[in-house]
Design an enzyme around this catalytic site. Structure first.
Site, PDB file in Angstrom:
ATOM      1  N   TYR A   1       1.172   5.724  -0.521  1.00  0.00           N
ATOM      2  CA  TYR A   1       0.751   6.917   0.232  1.00  0.00           C
ATOM      3  C   TYR A   1       0.918   8.087  -0.731  1.00  0.00           C
ATOM      4  O   TYR A   1       1.596   9.048  -0.452  1.00  0.00           O
ATOM      5  CB  TYR A   1       1.698   7.008   1.433  1.00  0.00           C
TER       6      TYR A   1
ATOM      7  N   ARG B   1       0.916  15.738  13.510  1.00  0.00           N
ATOM      8  CA  ARG B   1       2.119  16.466  13.936  1.00  0.00           C
ATOM      9  C   ARG B   1       1.903  17.959  13.678  1.00  0.00           C
ATOM     10  O   ARG B   1       2.559  18.567  12.832  1.00  0.00           O
ATOM     11  CB  ARG B   1       3.346  15.979  13.132  1.00  0.00           C
TER      12      ARG B   1
ATOM     13  N   ASP C   1       0.848  -1.189   0.000  1.00  0.00           N
ATOM     14  CA  ASP C   1       0.000   0.000   0.000  1.00  0.00           C
ATOM     15  C   ASP C   1       0.885   1.240   0.000  1.00  0.00           C
ATOM     16  O   ASP C   1       1.795   1.354   0.825  1.00  0.00           O
ATOM     17  CB  ASP C   1      -0.906  -0.009   1.236  1.00  0.00           C
TER      18      ASP C   1
ATOM     19  N   HIS D   1      -3.611  14.057   0.971  1.00  0.00           N
ATOM     20  CA  HIS D   1      -3.809  13.142   2.100  1.00  0.00           C
ATOM     21  C   HIS D   1      -2.596  13.176   3.038  1.00  0.00           C
ATOM     22  O   HIS D   1      -2.756  13.309   4.255  1.00  0.00           O
ATOM     23  CB  HIS D   1      -4.047  11.714   1.603  1.00  0.00           C
TER      24      HIS D   1
ATOM     25  N   GLU E   1     -10.211   3.994   3.994  1.00  0.00           N
ATOM     26  CA  GLU E   1      -9.327   4.728   3.106  1.00  0.00           C
ATOM     27  C   GLU E   1      -9.786   4.408   1.683  1.00  0.00           C
ATOM     28  O   GLU E   1      -9.720   3.258   1.250  1.00  0.00           O
ATOM     29  CB  GLU E   1      -7.853   4.357   3.328  1.00  0.00           C
TER      30      GLU E   1
ATOM     31  N   LYS F   1      -4.038  -2.077  10.268  1.00  0.00           N
ATOM     32  CA  LYS F   1      -4.403  -2.164   8.855  1.00  0.00           C
ATOM     33  C   LYS F   1      -4.709  -3.587   8.398  1.00  0.00           C
ATOM     34  O   LYS F   1      -5.413  -3.776   7.408  1.00  0.00           O
ATOM     35  CB  LYS F   1      -3.228  -1.672   7.991  1.00  0.00           C
TER      36      LYS F   1
ATOM     37  N   TYR G   1       2.665   2.425  15.233  1.00  0.00           N
ATOM     38  CA  TYR G   1       3.348   2.612  13.944  1.00  0.00           C
ATOM     39  C   TYR G   1       4.784   3.098  14.034  1.00  0.00           C
ATOM     40  O   TYR G   1       5.520   2.990  13.042  1.00  0.00           O
ATOM     41  CB  TYR G   1       2.525   3.491  13.001  1.00  0.00           C
TER      42      TYR G   1
ATOM     43  N   GLN H   1      -3.351   2.022  15.102  1.00  0.00           N
ATOM     44  CA  GLN H   1      -2.270   2.490  14.217  1.00  0.00           C
ATOM     45  C   GLN H   1      -1.396   3.540  14.899  1.00  0.00           C
ATOM     46  O   GLN H   1      -0.165   3.476  14.838  1.00  0.00           O
ATOM     47  CB  GLN H   1      -2.910   3.086  12.956  1.00  0.00           C
TER      48      GLN H   1
ATOM     49  N   GLU I   1      -9.670  12.489   7.979  1.00  0.00           N
ATOM     50  CA  GLU I   1      -9.580  13.845   7.417  1.00  0.00           C
ATOM     51  C   GLU I   1     -10.938  14.542   7.387  1.00  0.00           C
ATOM     52  O   GLU I   1     -11.034  15.735   7.670  1.00  0.00           O
ATOM     53  CB  GLU I   1      -9.026  13.777   5.987  1.00  0.00           C
TER      54      GLU I   1
ATOM     55  N   ARG J   1      -7.493   3.697  13.508  1.00  0.00           N
ATOM     56  CA  ARG J   1      -6.557   4.809  13.751  1.00  0.00           C
ATOM     57  C   ARG J   1      -5.930   4.771  15.134  1.00  0.00           C
ATOM     58  O   ARG J   1      -4.780   5.193  15.314  1.00  0.00           O
ATOM     59  CB  ARG J   1      -7.275   6.154  13.573  1.00  0.00           C
TER      60      ARG J   1
ATOM     61  N   GLU K   1      -9.284   4.069  -1.962  1.00  0.00           N
ATOM     62  CA  GLU K   1      -8.069   3.888  -2.759  1.00  0.00           C
ATOM     63  C   GLU K   1      -8.406   3.193  -4.072  1.00  0.00           C
ATOM     64  O   GLU K   1      -9.519   2.712  -4.286  1.00  0.00           O
ATOM     65  CB  GLU K   1      -7.053   3.026  -1.985  1.00  0.00           C
TER      66      GLU K   1
ATOM     67  N   ASP L   1      -9.037   0.399   2.214  1.00  0.00           N
ATOM     68  CA  ASP L   1      -8.034  -0.002   3.206  1.00  0.00           C
ATOM     69  C   ASP L   1      -8.553   0.382   4.597  1.00  0.00           C
ATOM     70  O   ASP L   1      -8.206   1.421   5.150  1.00  0.00           O
ATOM     71  CB  ASP L   1      -6.712   0.712   2.882  1.00  0.00           C
TER      72      ASP L   1
ATOM     73  N   THR M   1      -8.873  -5.705   4.099  1.00  0.00           N
ATOM     74  CA  THR M   1      -8.765  -4.774   2.970  1.00  0.00           C
ATOM     75  C   THR M   1      -9.751  -5.271   1.931  1.00  0.00           C
ATOM     76  O   THR M   1      -9.669  -6.425   1.515  1.00  0.00           O
ATOM     77  CB  THR M   1      -7.336  -4.794   2.375  1.00  0.00           C
TER      78      THR M   1
HETATM   79 MN    MN Z   1      -3.966   2.898   2.859  1.00  0.00          MN
END
Ligand code: MN
Length: 375
Positions: free
Chosen positions: A97, A111, A95, A102, A168, A222, A213, A209, A325, A206, A170, A202, A226
Site C-alpha cells: 500500500y 474516513r 500486496d 493513494h 488497482e 480481493k 476488512y 471489502q 479514486e 469495494r 500496480e 489487483d 489478480t
Molecule cells: Mn492492491
C-alpha cells in the site's frame, strides 16, 4: 522498430504452440523467440527453475540471448501464433500500500472526518497476504464476484454480485532467489533476490471489502482474481529507470533506510480510452524497502513469490490508479459517466520506462474483461 521490445528489453514469458510443450520464450519485437535450447533451465513450463539460479546466471543468459536473438539461429514465432501462459508458478503473494497519494485519497473517502493516514503509514510499508492461487495471466476473463455487502445506510448485509467492482493499477515484483527462515533481506539486496517486474491489476470489490476488512484486513474483496502481465521484465532492463525516492519524513528506522524509486509510466485504459496516467516514481516506499520489511521478522521467501506495490496514484486527479479514486467513492462519474466496472468493460494497464539504450521500453500489459456474475 521502436516498439519498446528491442535488444535493451528482452522480457521472459512462457508460451505454447499447437502440439508442443509449454516453455520459456523471450519477446523480441512482435515475435516470441524460442530460447529453450540456450540453457536447459529454460525448457520448462514456468520461469521458476531458471529464476532460482540467481543473478550471475540471469546476467550470463541475458548476454547470450542478446547475442543470439537478432540472428536466425533460434526459432521464433509471431505473437499471434502462440498462447502465452502464466509465466511463473506463484509462491506467496503479498500486496503493499506504498503510494502516499493513494493511501491519502482512500483515507479521505472512507474516513472523511479523520486524519487520512493512519499512524503507522509513514513508519512501515503496510501490506497484507493475498491469494496466490487466483493470480492469473493477462487476458483471463474476470467473473464479477458475489459476496456480502452492507452500505453504511443499510441495517444488515445482503448477498449478491459486487456493485462496486474496481481495478488497482500496480507493479508486481517476482522473487527469483528466496531467503531462509530466520534471515532478513537488507534493502540494498533487492537485485540479488528479485528477478523481474510484471504489470499487475489487483481487481477489488469495494463493497465486499468495506464490510469485511475490519479488523483483519482485505479478504474476499480481493482474492477472486489478480491479473499479471504475460511478460516478466528483468530488473537488468530497468537499470536506467532507477531514480531517487521522494523525501521520507520522518526518516524510516535503520532497517528500512535506502532504496530507489523506479521511473515507470503507467496508463489505465478503459474500453480503449486512456482514463489515467499514474506515475510509479511518486511511490513513497521502494521495492527494496518492501522486501526488507516483508522479511524483517525472519519470514522466508521462495522462488516465485510475488509482492505488489499497491495502487499507484499520483497527486493529480488524472493520475489516480483506481476507479474508487477517479470517481471519488462513486460520487463523481468520469470518462463519460463511469463510476465502477460494468459487465463487458475491458481494462488494460500499460507500462513504459527508460531503457538502457537511450529510448523507452514497453513492459508487458495487463488486460482483463469483466464477465457477469455466475448464478
Ligand atoms: Mn492492491
Amino acid at each position: 522498430m521502436s516498439d519498446g521490445f528491442g535488444l535493451d528489453h528482452l522480457p521472459y514469458g512462457v508460451f505454447v504452440t499447437e502440439g508442443s510443450a509449454p516453455r520459456v520464450g523471450v519477446r523480441y519485437h512482435d515475435r516470441v523467440v524460442d530460447v529453450a535450447t540456450v540453457r536447459p533451465e529454460l525448457d520448462h513450463p514456468t520461469l521458476n527453475t531458471f529464476m532460482a539460479l540467481g543473478p550471475d546466471a540471469w546476467a550470463r543468459t541475458r548476454a547470450q540471448i542478446t547475442e543470439l536473438v537478432g540472428s536466425e539461429v533460434l526459432p521464433a514465432f509471431p505473437l499471434d501464433a502462440v498462447s502465452l501462459l502464466l509465466p511463473f508458478g506463484v509462491g506467496d503473494y503479498v500486496d503493499f500500500y506504498a503510494s502516499l497519494d493513494h493511501a491519502t485519497n482512500v483515507g479521505r473517502i472512507f474516513r472523511p472526518d479523520q486524519e487520512p493516514l493512519l499512524p503507522n503509514w509513514r513508519h512501515l510499508p503496510v501490506g497484507y497476504h493475498g491469494r496466490s492461487g487466483s493470480v492469473v495471466v493477462s487476458g483471463t476473463p474476470v467473473v464479477r464476484p458475489c459476496g456480502q455487502r452492507k452500505a453504511p445506510t443499510e441495517d444488515s448485509p445482503t448477498y449478491g454480485p459486487s456493485r462496486r467492482l474496481d481495478i488497482e493499477a500496480e507493479l508486481g515484483f517476482v522473487v527469483g532467489v528466496g531467503s531462509e527462515l530466520g534471515s532478513r533481506i537488507p534493502v540494498g539486496e533487492l537485485s540479488r533476490h528479485v528477478f523481474g517486474v510484471v504489470g499487475l491489476n489487483d481487481w477489488s470489490a469495494r463493497d465486499i471489502q468495506a464490510w469485511e476488512y475490519v479488523p483483519l484486513g482485505p479478504f474476499l474483496g480481493k482474492s477472486f482474481a489478480t491479473s499479471v502481465s504475460a511478460w516478466v521484465t528483468p530488473l537488468a532492463a530497468l537499470a536506467d529507470a532507477s531514480t531517487d525516492l521522494p523525501a521520507q519524513e520522518p526518516a524510516p528506522l535503520p532497517y528500512l533506510s535506502g532504496g530507489h524509486a523506479l521511473d515507470i509510466a503507467v496508463e489505465v485504459v478503459l474500453n480503449g480510452e486512456v482514463v489515467s496516467r499514474p506515475p510509479y516514481r511518486t511511490m513513497y516506499w521502494s521495492p527494496g524497502q518492501m522486501l526488507a520489511h516483508l522479511t524483517v521478522n525472519g519470514a522466508s521467501t521462495r522462488t516465485g513469490d510475488l509482492f505488489a506495490s499497491g495502487t499507484i496514484s499520483g497527486p493529480e486527479p488524472d493520475t489516480r490508479g483506481s476507479f474508487l479514486e477517479l470517481s471519488w467513492g462513486g460520487k463523481e462519474p468520469f470518462a463519460g459517466g463511469h463510476t465502477f466496472l460494468e459487465d463487458g468493460d475491458e481494462v488494460t494497464l500499460r507500462y513504459s520506462a527508460p531503457g538502457t539504450g537511450g529510448g523507452r521500453i514497453t513492459l508487458g500489459e495487463v488486460t482483463g474483461r469483466i464477465e457477469p456474475a455466475r448464478p
